[in-house]
Design a protein around this motif. Structure first.
Motif, PDB file in Angstrom:
ATOM      1  N   VAL A  59       2.584  -3.783  -1.270  1.00  0.00           N
ATOM      2  CA  VAL A  59       1.626  -4.802  -1.693  1.00  0.00           C
ATOM      3  C   VAL A  59       1.002  -5.369  -0.424  1.00  0.00           C
ATOM      4  CG1 VAL A  59       1.301  -6.980  -2.927  1.00  0.00           C
ATOM      5  CG2 VAL A  59       3.049  -5.347  -3.707  1.00  0.00           C
ATOM      6  N   ALA A  60      -0.313  -5.159  -0.291  1.00  0.00           N
ATOM      7  CA  ALA A  60      -0.974  -5.590   0.944  1.00  0.00           C
ATOM      8  C   ALA A  60      -2.424  -5.967   0.680  1.00  0.00           C
ATOM      9  CB  ALA A  60      -0.912  -4.482   1.986  1.00  0.00           C
ATOM     10  N   GLU A  61      -2.860  -7.000   1.348  1.00  0.00           N
ATOM     11  CA  GLU A  61      -4.246  -7.461   1.224  1.00  0.00           C
ATOM     12  C   GLU A  61      -5.226  -6.406   1.729  1.00  0.00           C
ATOM     13  OE1 GLU A  61      -7.032  -9.542  -0.313  1.00  0.00           O
ATOM     14  OE2 GLU A  61      -5.005 -10.384  -0.372  1.00  0.00           O
ATOM     15  N   VAL A  62      -4.805  -5.600   2.685  1.00  0.00           N
ATOM     16  CA  VAL A  62      -5.676  -4.575   3.268  1.00  0.00           C
ATOM     17  C   VAL A  62      -6.148  -3.575   2.200  1.00  0.00           C
ATOM     18  CG1 VAL A  62      -3.849  -2.972   3.967  1.00  0.00           C
ATOM     19  CG2 VAL A  62      -5.944  -3.097   5.301  1.00  0.00           C
ATOM     20  N   PHE A  63      -5.461  -3.496   1.063  1.00  0.00           N
ATOM     21  CA  PHE A  63      -5.852  -2.582  -0.006  1.00  0.00           C
ATOM     22  C   PHE A  63      -7.034  -3.097  -0.837  1.00  0.00           C
ATOM     23  CE2 PHE A  63      -1.196  -1.058  -0.128  1.00  0.00           C
ATOM     24  CZ  PHE A  63      -1.449  -0.094   0.824  1.00  0.00           C
ATOM     25  N   SER A  64      -7.427  -4.334  -0.636  1.00  0.00           N
ATOM     26  CA  SER A  64      -8.559  -4.889  -1.389  1.00  0.00           C
ATOM     27  C   SER A  64      -9.800  -4.042  -1.158  1.00  0.00           C
ATOM     28  CB  SER A  64      -8.840  -6.332  -0.959  1.00  0.00           C
ATOM     29  OG  SER A  64      -7.770  -7.156  -1.330  1.00  0.00           O
ATOM     30  N   GLY A  65     -10.477  -3.695  -2.254  1.00  0.00           N
ATOM     31  CA  GLY A  65     -11.700  -2.909  -2.163  1.00  0.00           C
ATOM     32  C   GLY A  65     -11.464  -1.410  -2.051  1.00  0.00           C
ATOM     33  N   GLN A  66     -10.199  -0.985  -2.012  1.00  0.00           N
ATOM     34  CA  GLN A  66      -9.887   0.440  -1.931  1.00  0.00           C
ATOM     35  C   GLN A  66      -9.417   0.950  -3.292  1.00  0.00           C
ATOM     36  OE1 GLN A  66      -6.907   1.207   1.037  1.00  0.00           O
ATOM     37  NE2 GLN A  66      -8.141   0.412   2.713  1.00  0.00           N
ATOM     38  N   SER A  67      -9.751   2.192  -3.586  1.00  0.00           N
ATOM     39  CA  SER A  67      -9.249   2.809  -4.812  1.00  0.00           C
ATOM     40  C   SER A  67      -7.780   3.169  -4.607  1.00  0.00           C
ATOM     41  CB  SER A  67     -10.049   4.070  -5.135  1.00  0.00           C
ATOM     42  OG  SER A  67      -9.729   5.101  -4.210  1.00  0.00           O
ATOM     43  N   PRO A  68      -7.040   3.381  -5.690  1.00  0.00           N
ATOM     44  CA  PRO A  68      -5.649   3.805  -5.539  1.00  0.00           C
ATOM     45  C   PRO A  68      -5.512   5.089  -4.705  1.00  0.00           C
ATOM     46  CG  PRO A  68      -6.032   3.090  -7.785  1.00  0.00           C
ATOM     47  CD  PRO A  68      -7.372   3.104  -7.091  1.00  0.00           C
ATOM     48  N   ILE A  69      -6.429   6.008  -4.850  1.00  0.00           N
ATOM     49  CA  ILE A  69      -6.369   7.251  -4.073  1.00  0.00           C
ATOM     50  C   ILE A  69      -6.567   6.968  -2.589  1.00  0.00           C
ATOM     51  CG2 ILE A  69      -7.571   9.426  -3.631  1.00  0.00           C
ATOM     52  CD1 ILE A  69      -7.946   9.661  -6.664  1.00  0.00           C
ATOM     53  N   GLN A  70      -7.500   6.082  -2.237  1.00  0.00           N
ATOM     54  CA  GLN A  70      -7.709   5.735  -0.828  1.00  0.00           C
ATOM     55  C   GLN A  70      -6.448   5.092  -0.243  1.00  0.00           C
ATOM     56  OE1 GLN A  70     -11.193   3.289  -1.621  1.00  0.00           O
ATOM     57  NE2 GLN A  70     -12.428   4.609  -0.290  1.00  0.00           N
ATOM     58  N   ARG A  71      -5.812   4.242  -1.008  1.00  0.00           N
ATOM     59  CA  ARG A  71      -4.590   3.573  -0.558  1.00  0.00           C
ATOM     60  C   ARG A  71      -3.489   4.596  -0.291  1.00  0.00           C
ATOM     61  NH1 ARG A  71      -4.436  -1.159  -5.219  1.00  0.00           N
ATOM     62  NH2 ARG A  71      -6.484  -2.020  -4.736  1.00  0.00           N
ATOM     63  N   GLN A  72      -3.293   5.499  -1.250  1.00  0.00           N
ATOM     64  CA  GLN A  72      -2.240   6.496  -1.106  1.00  0.00           C
ATOM     65  C   GLN A  72      -2.531   7.453   0.047  1.00  0.00           C
ATOM     66  OE1 GLN A  72      -1.296   8.246  -4.908  1.00  0.00           O
ATOM     67  NE2 GLN A  72      -0.779   6.265  -5.786  1.00  0.00           N
ATOM     68  N   ARG A  73      -3.787   7.838   0.190  1.00  0.00           N
ATOM     69  CA  ARG A  73      -4.152   8.730   1.300  1.00  0.00           C
ATOM     70  C   ARG A  73      -3.859   8.082   2.646  1.00  0.00           C
ATOM     71  NH1 ARG A  73      -9.842  11.170  -1.039  1.00  0.00           N
ATOM     72  NH2 ARG A  73      -8.881  12.799  -2.314  1.00  0.00           N
ATOM     73  N   SER A  74      -4.065   6.776   2.739  1.00  0.00           N
ATOM     74  CA  SER A  74      -3.801   6.104   4.010  1.00  0.00           C
ATOM     75  C   SER A  74      -2.312   6.097   4.331  1.00  0.00           C
ATOM     76  CB  SER A  74      -4.382   4.682   4.016  1.00  0.00           C
ATOM     77  OG  SER A  74      -3.740   3.866   3.064  1.00  0.00           O
ATOM     78  N   ILE A  75      -1.464   5.992   3.321  1.00  0.00           N
ATOM     79  CA  ILE A  75      -0.017   6.033   3.556  1.00  0.00           C
ATOM     80  C   ILE A  75       0.419   7.460   3.893  1.00  0.00           C
ATOM     81  CG2 ILE A  75       2.256   5.723   2.480  1.00  0.00           C
ATOM     82  CD1 ILE A  75       0.989   3.307   0.988  1.00  0.00           C
ATOM     83  N   TYR A  76      -0.112   8.442   3.168  1.00  0.00           N
ATOM     84  CA  TYR A  76       0.209   9.841   3.492  1.00  0.00           C
ATOM     85  C   TYR A  76      -0.228  10.186   4.918  1.00  0.00           C
ATOM     86  CZ  TYR A  76       1.697  11.154  -1.221  1.00  0.00           C
ATOM     87  OH  TYR A  76       2.385  11.258  -2.399  1.00  0.00           O
ATOM     88  N   ALA A  77      -1.395   9.723   5.325  1.00  0.00           N
ATOM     89  CA  ALA A  77      -1.868   9.987   6.689  1.00  0.00           C
ATOM     90  C   ALA A  77      -0.932   9.345   7.714  1.00  0.00           C
ATOM     91  CB  ALA A  77      -3.294   9.474   6.872  1.00  0.00           C
ATOM     92  N   LEU A  78      -0.471   8.140   7.423  1.00  0.00           N
ATOM     93  CA  LEU A  78       0.441   7.436   8.316  1.00  0.00           C
ATOM     94  C   LEU A  78       1.760   8.200   8.489  1.00  0.00           C
ATOM     95  CD1 LEU A  78       1.126   4.780   9.889  1.00  0.00           C
ATOM     96  CD2 LEU A  78       2.052   3.930   7.722  1.00  0.00           C
ATOM     97  N   LEU A  79       2.246   8.804   7.408  1.00  0.00           N
ATOM     98  CA  LEU A  79       3.541   9.476   7.425  1.00  0.00           C
ATOM     99  C   LEU A  79       3.424  10.999   7.515  1.00  0.00           C
ATOM    100  CD1 LEU A  79       5.258   7.257   4.708  1.00  0.00           C
ATOM    101  CD2 LEU A  79       5.477   7.076   7.195  1.00  0.00           C
ATOM    102  N   LYS A  80       2.262  11.476   7.933  1.00  0.00           N
ATOM    103  CA  LYS A  80       1.990  12.920   7.989  1.00  0.00           C
ATOM    104  C   LYS A  80       3.044  13.684   8.799  1.00  0.00           C
ATOM    105  CE  LYS A  80      -1.649  16.148   9.320  1.00  0.00           C
ATOM    106  NZ  LYS A  80      -3.027  16.263   9.820  1.00  0.00           N
ATOM    107  N   LYS A  81       3.380  13.178   9.956  1.00  0.00           N
ATOM    108  CA  LYS A  81       4.357  13.847  10.830  1.00  0.00           C
ATOM    109  C   LYS A  81       5.725  13.932  10.155  1.00  0.00           C
ATOM    110  CE  LYS A  81       6.796  12.552  14.761  1.00  0.00           C
ATOM    111  NZ  LYS A  81       6.924  11.655  15.876  1.00  0.00           N
TER     112      LYS A  81
END
Length: 122
Positions: A59-81
């Motif tokens: 749960v984060a304010e940074v997700f405001s204005g993002q679609s659920p897919i954009q939010r999930q993609r940002s987490i997947y990108a963060l944990l890519k390695k």
């Protein structure tokens, strides 16, 4: 008299928590290691890691204005390695909400009664 305590978070869970906390500054972060549910799967038979499957609620304010897919993609990108490494993360179940969405999810739609956070995020 012996006491059994639940083991603390392992190194992968700690890394997930730190990465998400540092990047998204969540107001709520729930990480559940569900690897034990998948040990019998063919893909997991020769894997010795006990930290391969996680259910993560962010749960984060940074997700405001993002679609659920954009939010999930940002987490997947963060944990890519961590997802690419041998014995690393095999699966993530993600729930991503803004604080306003999270608060709304805590109120049961029919009864109007307040739910526990973990129940509301299922």
């Amino acid at each position: 008299m012996s006491t059994h305590s639940k083991p603390g978070p392992g190194p992968m869970e700690q890394l997930i928590r730190k990465s998400i906390s540092d990047t998204f500054k969540p107001t709520e972060l729930l990480i559940v290691n569900e690897s034990y549910k998948h040990r019998h799967h063919a893909a997991m038979r020769d894997v010795s890691s006990t930290e391969t499957h996680f259910r993560v609620t962010v749960v984060a304010e940074v997700f405001s204005g993002q679609s659920p897919i954009q939010r999930q993609r940002s987490i997947y990108a963060l944990l890519k390695k961590e997802m690419a490494m041998e014995g690393g993360i095999h699966a993530l179940t993600l729930v991503t909400k803004t604080p306003k969405e999270y608060e709304a999810a805590l109120v049961a739609p029919k009864s109007g009664s307040r739910q526990e956070p973990a129940e509301a995020m299922r």
